[in-house]
Scaffold this active site. Structure first.
Site, mmCIF file in Angstrom:
data_model
loop_
_atom_site.group_PDB
_atom_site.id
_atom_site.type_symbol
_atom_site.label_atom_id
_atom_site.label_comp_id
_atom_site.label_asym_id
_atom_site.label_seq_id
_atom_site.Cartn_x
_atom_site.Cartn_y
_atom_site.Cartn_z
ATOM 1 N N ASP A 106 47.902 31.403 26.914
ATOM 2 C CA ASP A 106 48.907 32.238 26.222
ATOM 3 C C ASP A 106 50.114 31.427 25.750
ATOM 4 O O ASP A 106 50.587 31.615 24.629
ATOM 5 C CB ASP A 106 49.330 33.472 27.056
ATOM 6 C CG ASP A 106 49.997 33.175 28.386
ATOM 7 O OD1 ASP A 106 49.960 32.009 28.837
ATOM 8 O OD2 ASP A 106 50.562 34.124 28.985
ATOM 9 N N GLY A 113 52.129 38.749 44.799
ATOM 10 C CA GLY A 113 51.742 37.342 44.948
ATOM 11 C C GLY A 113 50.252 37.121 44.847
ATOM 12 O O GLY A 113 49.729 36.095 45.274
ATOM 13 N N ASP A 118 51.022 38.785 30.633
ATOM 14 C CA ASP A 118 51.086 39.800 31.690
ATOM 15 C C ASP A 118 51.861 41.040 31.246
ATOM 16 O O ASP A 118 51.413 42.178 31.434
ATOM 17 C CB ASP A 118 51.737 39.206 32.952
ATOM 18 C CG ASP A 118 51.042 37.931 33.408
ATOM 19 O OD1 ASP A 118 49.916 37.677 32.953
ATOM 20 O OD2 ASP A 118 51.639 37.191 34.210
#
Ligand code: GLA
Length: 383
Positions: free
Chosen positions: A39, A125, A175
């Site tokens: 990305d 995480g 994201d």
């Protein structure tokens, strides 16, 4: 009995503490099927939203341009954010929120004066983008309160700014963009130069399994920055705009052997992602799975961002019934891997992976996930 969702919990806690919320918004975590570390190289990715959300229930509290911000979040208790303060001094998960609150006013969106309850079902995480979901949910709820609509890419850009400028992670757009713009039942081919999302339905014969290694990354930010720097050096050496433009002959000329392998991963991964999108569109789950496995090998050997737990669970997946392909997902080093599995084998795949995974004394978790919808308003009681 099904557990109450993050949205249900946010509403219930908010009602008990502060009364009926004015607004409830949710944003999902994500898994990337293929197209990793592409990305920030203006390349292609193929992520989908997960049925795990972060939800925010909000009530206006004072002046939207100067009032206080008070947030109740499960496990963290009540915290106050100073809308005029320096967000980089805020510790932990709330820094993402403080970043949104401090940057939104420069876009003409008042971001102060509210109380909210935040709940999440996204493991943290674990490479499933819990931070991006929090940013996207916070941006969305404040936009709705202000009566302003933004395109998913604009929501994503602001979320990315929060990561880059406030949290200090040089991450790309994937994201936040998929959390804001995903379409239920589909993965999306994301073009990170044109900033477009092309939804492609997940073929019925396959399911996506998320496999949590129960390992969590330590100092992965440093390695992430190193990989980005290697890509930038390669781009400078080749005199091109981004690795999106590089061809194999050019990459073979990169002098430093490590930088060459990093660039090699990026250009082959872009091609695999385009091939995977094509395979998905035509329902060719065999090719899609094979490409995912090739992606893992390239991330492990050329980009060197896998980890022992991830390799162990990918290995367990490859030896389990119905596995069409498996790979690490997200930034890497620890967290989750993803597999494409024949739908009829989903349950035996799951128990096989749970039984076969051996890394330290970690207990894996495996979920079969249908692609979920991007961020949405759950309820809006503003008049
Ligand atoms: C993290 C970053 C994304 C992307 C992936 C690797 O998830 O936040 O922008 O770079 O790593 O593909």
């Amino acid at each position: 009995m099904p557990q109450p969702s993050a949205t249900d919990r946010a509403i219930a806690v908010h009602k008990a503490k502060w009364g009926e919320p004015e607004l409830v918004v949710r944003a999902p975590g994500r898994v990337n099927l293929i197209g990793e570390h592409t990305d920030y190289n203006e390349g292609f990715t193929l992520p989908m939203a997960l049925p795990f959300d972060t939800a925010i229930a909000l009530t206006t509290d004072g002046d939207p341009s100067s009032g206080t911000v008070t947030v109740e979040s499960a496990g963290f208790g009540e915290i106050a954010i100073d809308p005029t303060g320096d967000p980089t001094t805020v510790a932990g998960w709330a820094r993402h929120l403080a970043g949104v609150v401090s940057l939104l006013p420069s876009y003409g969106v008042p971001s102060a004066g509210w109380r909210a309850t935040i709940e999440s079902d996204i493991p943290t995480g674990a490479s499933l983008s819990s931070s991006a979901a929090l940013e996207v949910a916070a941006i969305e709820v404040l936009l709705v309160r202000a009566g302003i609509e933004w395109e998913p890419i604009d929501i994503a850009r602001l979320g990315q700014r929060v990561e880059n400028e406030v949290v200090g992670l040089p991450s790309g757009i994937m994201d936040q963009y998929i959390s804001a713009g995903a379409v239920r039942g589909h993965a999306s081919l994301m073009d990170c130069r044109e900033h477009s999302l092309t939804p492609i339905p997940l073929p019925d014969e396959a399911v996506v399994a998320i496999m949590d290694t129960a390992t969590r990354r330590v100092l992965a930010e440093v390695a992430y920055g190193d990989r980005r720097a290697a890509c930038q050096r390669a781009v400078a050496e080749l005199g091109i705009g981004s690795l999106r433009e590089a061809n194999p002959t050019q990459v073979a000329r990169i002098v430093d052997p490590v930088d060459r392998r990093r660039a090699q991963h990026v250009i082959t991964e872009n091609q695999r992602t385009l091939d995977a999108a094509r395979a998905m569109r035509s329902g060719d789950i065999i090719s899609l799975g094979r490409l995912m496995s090739e992606s893992h090998a390239s991330l492990r050997d050329d980009y060197e961002v896998s980890g022992p737990g991830l390799d162990a669970i990918v290995d367990a997946a490859n030896n389990s019934p119905g596995c069409l392909g498996a790979r690490m997902t997200g930034g890497g080093f620890a967290g989750c891997a993803v597999a494409l599995v024949r739908a009829e084998d989903a349950e035996s795949f799951r128990s096989s992976v749970l039984g076969r995974y051996e890394f330290e004394d970690r207990q894996a978790r495996v979920w079969s996930c249908a692609p979920a919808q991007g961020a949405s308003i759950v309820s809006n009681n503003l008049s």
